[in-house]
Design a protein around this motif. Sequence first.
Motif, mmCIF file in Angstrom:
data_model
loop_
_atom_site.group_PDB
_atom_site.id
_atom_site.type_symbol
_atom_site.label_atom_id
_atom_site.label_comp_id
_atom_site.label_asym_id
_atom_site.label_seq_id
_atom_site.Cartn_x
_atom_site.Cartn_y
_atom_site.Cartn_z
ATOM 1 N N GLU A 13 -15.184 21.869 -25.113
ATOM 2 C CA GLU A 13 -16.005 21.865 -23.896
ATOM 3 C C GLU A 13 -16.015 20.495 -23.229
ATOM 4 O OE1 GLU A 13 -20.591 22.995 -22.482
ATOM 5 O OE2 GLU A 13 -19.944 23.263 -24.579
ATOM 6 N N PHE A 14 -16.167 19.448 -24.041
ATOM 7 C CA PHE A 14 -16.204 18.093 -23.491
ATOM 8 C C PHE A 14 -14.863 17.721 -22.861
ATOM 9 C CE2 PHE A 14 -15.299 13.562 -24.002
ATOM 10 C CZ PHE A 14 -16.351 13.007 -23.287
ATOM 11 N N ASP A 15 -13.773 18.027 -23.545
ATOM 12 C CA ASP A 15 -12.437 17.711 -23.028
ATOM 13 C C ASP A 15 -12.183 18.395 -21.687
ATOM 14 O OD1 ASP A 15 -11.852 16.198 -25.284
ATOM 15 O OD2 ASP A 15 -11.006 17.904 -26.372
ATOM 16 N N LEU A 16 -12.594 19.664 -21.601
ATOM 17 C CA LEU A 16 -12.358 20.415 -20.378
ATOM 18 C C LEU A 16 -13.160 19.844 -19.212
ATOM 19 C CD1 LEU A 16 -10.981 22.777 -19.003
ATOM 20 C CD2 LEU A 16 -12.875 24.241 -19.733
ATOM 21 N N LYS A 17 -14.431 19.529 -19.453
ATOM 22 C CA LYS A 17 -15.249 18.938 -18.395
ATOM 23 C C LYS A 17 -14.638 17.630 -17.896
ATOM 24 C CE LYS A 17 -19.881 20.766 -19.307
ATOM 25 N NZ LYS A 17 -21.279 20.426 -19.644
ATOM 26 N N GLU A 18 -14.199 16.816 -18.835
ATOM 27 C CA GLU A 18 -13.615 15.527 -18.469
ATOM 28 C C GLU A 18 -12.326 15.717 -17.678
ATOM 29 O OE1 GLU A 18 -12.775 11.297 -20.685
ATOM 30 O OE2 GLU A 18 -12.130 13.116 -21.719
ATOM 31 N N GLU A 19 -11.504 16.679 -18.101
ATOM 32 C CA GLU A 19 -10.245 16.933 -17.411
ATOM 33 C C GLU A 19 -10.490 17.347 -15.964
ATOM 34 O OE1 GLU A 19 -5.907 17.513 -17.483
ATOM 35 O OE2 GLU A 19 -7.354 16.406 -18.707
ATOM 36 N N VAL A 20 -11.414 18.267 -15.744
ATOM 37 C CA VAL A 20 -11.707 18.733 -14.390
ATOM 38 C C VAL A 20 -12.338 17.622 -13.559
ATOM 39 C CG1 VAL A 20 -13.018 20.382 -12.996
ATOM 40 C CG2 VAL A 20 -11.988 21.121 -15.162
ATOM 41 N N PHE A 21 -13.296 16.937 -14.141
ATOM 42 C CA PHE A 21 -14.006 15.891 -13.399
ATOM 43 C C PHE A 21 -13.071 14.761 -12.998
ATOM 44 C CE2 PHE A 21 -16.653 12.105 -12.940
ATOM 45 C CZ PHE A 21 -17.616 12.575 -12.063
ATOM 46 N N VAL A 22 -12.223 14.332 -13.919
ATOM 47 C CA VAL A 22 -11.308 13.221 -13.627
ATOM 48 C C VAL A 22 -10.311 13.603 -12.546
ATOM 49 C CG1 VAL A 22 -9.409 11.847 -14.558
ATOM 50 C CG2 VAL A 22 -11.508 12.104 -15.875
ATOM 51 N N LYS A 23 -9.721 14.797 -12.652
ATOM 52 C CA LYS A 23 -8.700 15.196 -11.677
ATOM 53 C C LYS A 23 -9.270 15.284 -10.268
ATOM 54 C CE LYS A 23 -4.962 15.588 -14.132
ATOM 55 N NZ LYS A 23 -5.470 14.882 -15.302
ATOM 56 N N PHE A 24 -10.491 15.775 -10.119
ATOM 57 C CA PHE A 24 -11.060 15.914 -8.782
ATOM 58 C C PHE A 24 -11.748 14.634 -8.314
ATOM 59 C CE2 PHE A 24 -10.243 20.272 -9.761
ATOM 60 C CZ PHE A 24 -9.916 20.826 -8.533
ATOM 61 N N SER A 25 -12.205 13.812 -9.257
ATOM 62 C CA SER A 25 -12.786 12.527 -8.872
ATOM 63 C C SER A 25 -11.715 11.591 -8.366
ATOM 64 C CB SER A 25 -13.504 11.889 -10.065
ATOM 65 O OG SER A 25 -14.626 12.635 -10.433
ATOM 66 N N GLU A 26 -10.480 11.758 -8.815
ATOM 67 C CA GLU A 26 -9.366 10.935 -8.346
ATOM 68 C C GLU A 26 -9.249 11.020 -6.833
ATOM 69 O OE1 GLU A 26 -5.950 12.381 -10.357
ATOM 70 O OE2 GLU A 26 -6.361 11.301 -12.223
ATOM 71 N N ASP A 27 -9.575 12.168 -6.275
ATOM 72 C CA ASP A 27 -9.438 12.369 -4.839
ATOM 73 C C ASP A 27 -10.382 11.488 -4.035
ATOM 74 O OD1 ASP A 27 -7.633 14.215 -5.600
ATOM 75 O OD2 ASP A 27 -8.767 15.975 -4.957
ATOM 76 N N THR A 28 -11.546 11.200 -4.575
ATOM 77 C CA THR A 28 -12.527 10.402 -3.827
ATOM 78 C C THR A 28 -12.381 8.936 -4.108
ATOM 79 O OG1 THR A 28 -14.133 10.662 -5.610
ATOM 80 C CG2 THR A 28 -14.194 12.262 -3.824
ATOM 81 N N ASP A 29 -11.611 8.584 -5.114
ATOM 82 C CA ASP A 29 -11.447 7.172 -5.457
ATOM 83 C C ASP A 29 -10.319 6.520 -4.671
ATOM 84 O OD1 ASP A 29 -13.470 7.385 -7.254
ATOM 85 O OD2 ASP A 29 -12.196 7.802 -8.978
ATOM 86 N N ASN A 30 -9.646 7.297 -3.834
ATOM 87 C CA ASN A 30 -8.517 6.783 -3.077
ATOM 88 C C ASN A 30 -8.862 6.746 -1.592
ATOM 89 O OD1 ASN A 30 -5.967 6.623 -4.996
ATOM 90 N ND2 ASN A 30 -7.166 8.423 -5.576
ATOM 91 N N LEU A 41 0.821 -1.210 0.000
ATOM 92 C CA LEU A 41 0.000 0.000 0.000
ATOM 93 C C LEU A 41 0.856 1.261 0.000
ATOM 94 C CD1 LEU A 41 -2.826 -1.009 2.512
ATOM 95 C CD2 LEU A 41 -3.035 -0.716 0.037
ATOM 96 N N ILE A 42 1.938 1.237 0.776
ATOM 97 C CA ILE A 42 2.833 2.395 0.822
ATOM 98 C C ILE A 42 3.491 2.617 -0.528
ATOM 99 C CG2 ILE A 42 4.985 3.280 1.814
ATOM 100 C CD1 ILE A 42 4.181 1.950 4.440
ATOM 101 N N CYS A 43 3.934 1.530 -1.162
ATOM 102 C CA CYS A 43 4.561 1.648 -2.480
ATOM 103 C C CYS A 43 3.562 2.158 -3.514
ATOM 104 C CB CYS A 43 5.121 0.289 -2.920
ATOM 105 S SG CYS A 43 6.548 -0.258 -1.968
ATOM 106 N N TYR A 44 2.322 1.686 -3.425
ATOM 107 C CA TYR A 44 1.287 2.137 -4.368
ATOM 108 C C TYR A 44 1.001 3.618 -4.178
ATOM 109 C CZ TYR A 44 -3.352 2.876 -6.335
ATOM 110 O OH TYR A 44 -4.429 3.391 -7.023
ATOM 111 N N LYS A 45 0.868 4.043 -2.915
ATOM 112 C CA LYS A 45 0.591 5.454 -2.646
ATOM 113 C C LYS A 45 1.749 6.336 -3.112
ATOM 114 C CE LYS A 45 -2.430 6.905 -1.245
ATOM 115 N NZ LYS A 45 -3.592 7.474 -1.980
ATOM 116 N N PHE A 46 2.970 5.872 -2.903
ATOM 117 C CA PHE A 46 4.135 6.623 -3.363
ATOM 118 C C PHE A 46 4.115 6.776 -4.878
ATOM 119 C CE2 PHE A 46 8.537 6.455 -5.003
ATOM 120 C CZ PHE A 46 9.009 7.650 -4.485
ATOM 121 N N PHE A 47 3.758 5.702 -5.585
ATOM 122 C CA PHE A 47 3.717 5.756 -7.041
ATOM 123 C C PHE A 47 2.635 6.712 -7.529
ATOM 124 C CE2 PHE A 47 2.036 4.203 -11.121
ATOM 125 C CZ PHE A 47 3.184 4.304 -11.893
#
Length: 251
Positions: free
Chosen positions: A234-251, A17-23
């Motif tokens: 517009e679609f690319d931008l929405k996806e970029e923002v959504f993915v970057k901030f959704s990453e925070d809740t997936d961890n 888990l530590i190695c995964y988080k570091f990566f």
Amino acid sequence: MTELNLLIIVDIVVTGLICYKFFTLIKETRAIQLLKGVLVLFLISYISRQLGLQIFNMLLEQLRTVVLIALPIVFQPELRRALEQIGRGKLFKYWTNRDEFKIKIDKLVAAVMRLSQNQIGGLIVLERRTGLKEVIDTGVKLDAILSTELLVNIFIPKSPLHDGAVVIDEGRIVAANCLLPLTNNKKLSQSLGTRHRAAAGISEETDALVIIVSEETGVISTAFAGRLKYNLDEFDLKEEVFVKFSEDTDN
């Protein structure tokens, strides 16, 4: 299962888990390239020892020492970012619930598209896990609810706050007219203007996602971990923002 075997399993899981988080912390930074280089260096050193190349192995030992000394200096921004995240205790945050989050994305993207259509330059910094207090202190604090109209009006040419960057955190416009550090990356195109270089600079030092609207062309770009993405729709931008901030809740 003996107590010793259980302890070994726990040890392996925790280490994994530590190695995964570091990566995950370094996968989109310059540090990942450094890690590859260090692994190659250790592999060459191992082969050298097995072959009995004493002089070459001695040179490699000296090189490893130099690399270990240089690491904290060369990769200070990445190390600071990782330590800040660990020090916060809570590594991840989210903009309230998903429904409200999507609404805020729509308002943000609508403002960016309006700026693009009217070729109004814009620089928007979306705070994620690393605090941006130093940047916020350089500008004018607003602490206003995010709205399309307000965000567009801030960047209207000759308005009091149109220069500099806007910082947004948790769906609120925290500050405007903020100063950002310029990147020292020599690989970036010399044709890039101050907005793009400032966006790259702050994204190198923090984990913020930065949106840039070109005043000359209206082209929309983003900067994250020092990397720029150009010509987003517009679609690319929405996806970029959504993915970057959704990453925070997936961890």
